[in-house]
Design a protein around this motif. Structure first.
Motif, mmCIF file in Angstrom:
data_model
loop_
_atom_site.group_PDB
_atom_site.id
_atom_site.type_symbol
_atom_site.label_atom_id
_atom_site.label_comp_id
_atom_site.label_asym_id
_atom_site.label_seq_id
_atom_site.Cartn_x
_atom_site.Cartn_y
_atom_site.Cartn_z
ATOM 1 N N LEU A 224 0.280 3.222 10.469
ATOM 2 C CA LEU A 224 1.008 1.947 10.491
ATOM 3 C C LEU A 224 1.212 1.467 9.055
ATOM 4 O O LEU A 224 0.257 1.379 8.286
ATOM 5 C CB LEU A 224 0.203 0.897 11.263
ATOM 6 C CG LEU A 224 -0.278 1.302 12.663
ATOM 7 C CD1 LEU A 224 -1.137 0.198 13.270
ATOM 8 C CD2 LEU A 224 0.897 1.622 13.573
ATOM 9 N N PRO A 225 2.467 1.150 8.688
ATOM 10 C CA PRO A 225 2.681 0.661 7.321
ATOM 11 C C PRO A 225 2.066 -0.714 7.111
ATOM 12 O O PRO A 225 1.894 -1.490 8.068
ATOM 13 C CB PRO A 225 4.202 0.611 7.205
ATOM 14 C CG PRO A 225 4.738 0.680 8.583
ATOM 15 C CD PRO A 225 3.695 1.271 9.470
ATOM 16 N N ALA A 226 1.726 -1.018 5.874
ATOM 17 C CA ALA A 226 1.271 -2.373 5.530
ATOM 18 C C ALA A 226 2.292 -3.376 6.062
ATOM 19 O O ALA A 226 3.492 -3.123 6.024
ATOM 20 C CB ALA A 226 1.132 -2.504 4.018
ATOM 21 N N GLY A 227 1.822 -4.493 6.573
ATOM 22 C CA GLY A 227 2.713 -5.512 7.120
ATOM 23 C C GLY A 227 2.928 -5.411 8.620
ATOM 24 O O GLY A 227 3.557 -6.284 9.222
ATOM 25 N N SER A 228 2.379 -4.347 9.252
ATOM 26 C CA SER A 228 2.555 -4.196 10.705
ATOM 27 C C SER A 228 1.879 -5.348 11.449
ATOM 28 O O SER A 228 0.706 -5.638 11.229
ATOM 29 C CB SER A 228 1.949 -2.874 11.180
ATOM 30 O OG SER A 228 2.651 -1.780 10.650
ATOM 31 N N GLY A 229 2.620 -5.985 12.356
ATOM 32 C CA GLY A 229 2.111 -7.107 13.141
ATOM 33 C C GLY A 229 1.806 -6.701 14.576
ATOM 34 O O GLY A 229 1.834 -5.515 14.933
ATOM 35 N N ASP A 230 1.545 -7.709 15.406
ATOM 36 C CA ASP A 230 1.168 -7.457 16.802
ATOM 37 C C ASP A 230 2.194 -6.611 17.542
ATOM 38 O O ASP A 230 1.836 -5.798 18.394
ATOM 39 C CB ASP A 230 1.019 -8.792 17.545
ATOM 40 C CG ASP A 230 -0.218 -9.565 17.133
ATOM 41 O OD1 ASP A 230 -1.208 -8.937 16.725
ATOM 42 O OD2 ASP A 230 -0.181 -10.811 17.230
ATOM 43 N N ASP A 231 3.491 -6.817 17.238
ATOM 44 C CA ASP A 231 4.524 -6.088 17.982
ATOM 45 C C ASP A 231 4.398 -4.581 17.761
ATOM 46 O O ASP A 231 4.474 -3.788 18.708
ATOM 47 C CB ASP A 231 5.929 -6.596 17.615
ATOM 48 C CG ASP A 231 6.168 -6.695 16.111
ATOM 49 O OD1 ASP A 231 5.230 -6.479 15.311
ATOM 50 O OD2 ASP A 231 7.321 -7.000 15.725
ATOM 51 N N ILE A 232 4.162 -4.170 16.527
ATOM 52 C CA ILE A 232 4.012 -2.739 16.242
ATOM 53 C C ILE A 232 2.708 -2.204 16.832
ATOM 54 O O ILE A 232 2.682 -1.119 17.421
ATOM 55 C CB ILE A 232 4.108 -2.478 14.722
ATOM 56 C CG1 ILE A 232 5.578 -2.561 14.291
ATOM 57 C CG2 ILE A 232 3.488 -1.140 14.340
ATOM 58 C CD1 ILE A 232 5.829 -2.289 12.816
ATOM 59 N N GLU B 277 8.479 3.710 12.682
ATOM 60 C CA GLU B 277 9.151 4.616 13.635
ATOM 61 C C GLU B 277 9.293 6.026 13.064
ATOM 62 O O GLU B 277 9.223 7.007 13.813
ATOM 63 C CB GLU B 277 10.506 4.036 14.052
ATOM 64 C CG GLU B 277 10.311 2.858 15.007
ATOM 65 C CD GLU B 277 11.592 2.276 15.548
ATOM 66 O OE1 GLU B 277 12.665 2.556 14.957
ATOM 67 O OE2 GLU B 277 11.522 1.537 16.543
ATOM 68 N N LEU B 278 9.474 6.133 11.763
ATOM 69 C CA LEU B 278 9.492 7.465 11.145
ATOM 70 C C LEU B 278 8.175 8.194 11.403
ATOM 71 O O LEU B 278 8.151 9.352 11.820
ATOM 72 C CB LEU B 278 9.707 7.350 9.631
ATOM 73 C CG LEU B 278 11.128 7.183 9.129
ATOM 74 C CD1 LEU B 278 11.118 6.985 7.608
ATOM 75 C CD2 LEU B 278 11.964 8.412 9.497
ATOM 76 N N TYR B 279 7.070 7.493 11.153
ATOM 77 C CA TYR B 279 5.743 8.088 11.394
ATOM 78 C C TYR B 279 5.574 8.435 12.881
ATOM 79 O O TYR B 279 5.107 9.515 13.242
ATOM 80 C CB TYR B 279 4.628 7.110 11.007
ATOM 81 C CG TYR B 279 4.508 6.747 9.548
ATOM 82 C CD1 TYR B 279 4.802 7.657 8.536
ATOM 83 C CD2 TYR B 279 4.046 5.477 9.179
ATOM 84 C CE1 TYR B 279 4.654 7.309 7.200
ATOM 85 C CE2 TYR B 279 3.893 5.120 7.846
ATOM 86 C CZ TYR B 279 4.204 6.043 6.861
ATOM 87 O OH TYR B 279 4.041 5.689 5.548
ATOM 88 N N LEU B 280 5.933 7.495 13.738
ATOM 89 C CA LEU B 280 5.707 7.670 15.177
ATOM 90 C C LEU B 280 6.458 8.889 15.703
ATOM 91 O O LEU B 280 5.906 9.699 16.454
ATOM 92 C CB LEU B 280 6.150 6.406 15.926
ATOM 93 C CG LEU B 280 5.965 6.468 17.440
ATOM 94 C CD1 LEU B 280 4.497 6.299 17.811
ATOM 95 C CD2 LEU B 280 6.805 5.404 18.153
ATOM 96 N N HIS B 281 7.719 9.017 15.298
ATOM 97 C CA HIS B 281 8.522 10.111 15.842
ATOM 98 C C HIS B 281 8.069 11.460 15.285
ATOM 99 O O HIS B 281 8.158 12.470 15.962
ATOM 100 C CB HIS B 281 10.005 9.843 15.611
ATOM 101 C CG HIS B 281 10.491 8.691 16.449
ATOM 102 N ND1 HIS B 281 11.339 7.718 15.984
ATOM 103 C CD2 HIS B 281 10.188 8.347 17.732
ATOM 104 C CE1 HIS B 281 11.558 6.821 16.939
ATOM 105 N NE2 HIS B 281 10.869 7.172 18.004
ATOM 106 N N GLN B 282 7.547 11.427 14.065
ATOM 107 C CA GLN B 282 6.990 12.662 13.505
ATOM 108 C C GLN B 282 5.756 13.094 14.319
ATOM 109 O O GLN B 282 5.632 14.259 14.704
ATOM 110 C CB GLN B 282 6.601 12.416 12.047
ATOM 111 C CG GLN B 282 6.521 13.676 11.233
ATOM 112 C CD GLN B 282 6.272 13.374 9.754
ATOM 113 O OE1 GLN B 282 6.020 12.227 9.366
ATOM 114 N NE2 GLN B 282 6.334 14.405 8.939
#
Ligand SMILES: [Zn+2]
Length: 321
Positions: free
Chosen positions: A191-199, A305-310
């Motif tokens: 998760l990138p820095a700044g990720s909130g509850d939604d992510i 999303e880049l990380y997730l799809h990878q």
């Protein structure tokens, strides 16, 4: 799910200015042992070689640090074995071990990142030795690098981590999915820095099908709370609402299979509320400490999303999403 606590864990003295200090658990205002907590010494060798156990004991007796971040004191060995004992009991009872020192950065033969012995890995190994399949979910804001390493080649333990990336300890990329018989059993949600509850919620919901297809007998939760928006060590933006939600969600999907052990969480004012929210979520109770939910910016979503799809692209060989 109840709190298991033994005051011996307060005797691990990390010295002045250390974020992992006794005040973290004193802020819960718990008076004494919640029940008879076994000494965990007999379980250490489920994961750690005897030479390492002796080395830790010697360092504690001399109050010498095990590495730059991982200090010890005369009471540290007893605190660490109480933490292991409480975590094993939590595994057997489906409870929450409120312990320190934390465990998920302790390798088999190396202390790191405030951790002496790997509490959750020891309890998980005990369950594996009893013929059980164990899912470890680590929602601490750091990767539980050592727990991941210990089970990296295992198909009896699946290790699923949500963590800030890039950040300490450094690894936990989407392409780390296990090795050998363990291929597909390591699931990283960077998760990138700044990720909130939604992510955070999206990452859990996206990977839950893989966790369910694994069909665990036991779900071990490395419950760290330093992904909270006001934690001083990381730049994630989860709120206490997420901890209530994830407790509720895990109980819905894995009823009666959960136990947890505390890992990080360094904001003394926020930590108890986060833990009590999580417990309330698991126990089907309302949220005792609500916050205003956080949302993530567009650039943060794009990186996530880049990380997730990878990760999902590689894991799709093993699981259906
Ligand atoms: Zn952490």
């Amino acid at each position: 799910m109840q709190i298991l606590y033994h005051p011996a864990v307060l005797d691990h003295d990390t010295g002045p200015g250390h974020p992992e200090n006794r005040f973290r658990l004193e802020s819960f205002d718990l008076a004494g042992p919640t029940m008879e907590i076994p000494d965990g010494t007999e379980y250490l060798d489920l994961v750690h070689p005897q030479g390492y156990i002796d080395l830790v004991q010697e360092h504690c007796a001399r109050a010498e640090p095990l590495d730059g971040d991982t200090r010890t004191s005369a009471g540290s060995f007893r605190a660490a074995t109480a933490a292991v004992g409480a975590t094993v009991l939590a595994m057997e009872r489906g409870d929450f071990a409120l312990v320190r020192p934390p465990g998920h950065h302790a390798y088999r033969a190396e202390a790191h990142g405030f951790c002496l012995f790997n509490n959750i890995a020891i309890a998980a190994q005990k369950a594996v030795d009893a013929g059980k399949r164990v899912l470890i979910l680590d929602f601490d804001g750091h990767l539980g690098d050592s727990t991941m390493d210990i089970f990296y080649r295992s198909d009896q333990v699946a290790h699923w981590s949500l963590h800030q990336y890039p950040a300490l300890p450094g690894n936990g990329s989407p392409i780390e999915i296990g090795a050998g018989a363990g291929l597909g059993f390591t699931i990283n949600c960077p998760l990138p820095a700044g990720s909130g509850d939604d992510i955070f919620r999206h990452a859990v919901e996206y990977m839950l099908p893989a966790a369910e297809q694994f069909q665990p007998d036991v779900v071990a939760i490395s419950a760290g709370f330093d992904a909270h928006q006001f934690d001083p060590l990381l730049q994630l933006r989860a709120t206490g609402n997420f901890y209530h939600w994830i407790g509720k969600t895990l109980q819905q999907h894995f009823p009666g299979k959960l136990f947890a052990a505390l890992e990080g969480g360094y904001n003394l004012e926020e930590l108890p509320g986060c833990v009590f929210n999580f417990l309330a979520g698991v126990n089907g109770a309302g949220m005792p400490h609500p916050e205003t939910t956080t949302t993530s910016g567009l650039r943060t979503w794009e990186t996530y999303e880049l990380y997730l799809h990878q990760a999902a692209g590689l894991l799709a060989q093993y699981w259906k999403f």
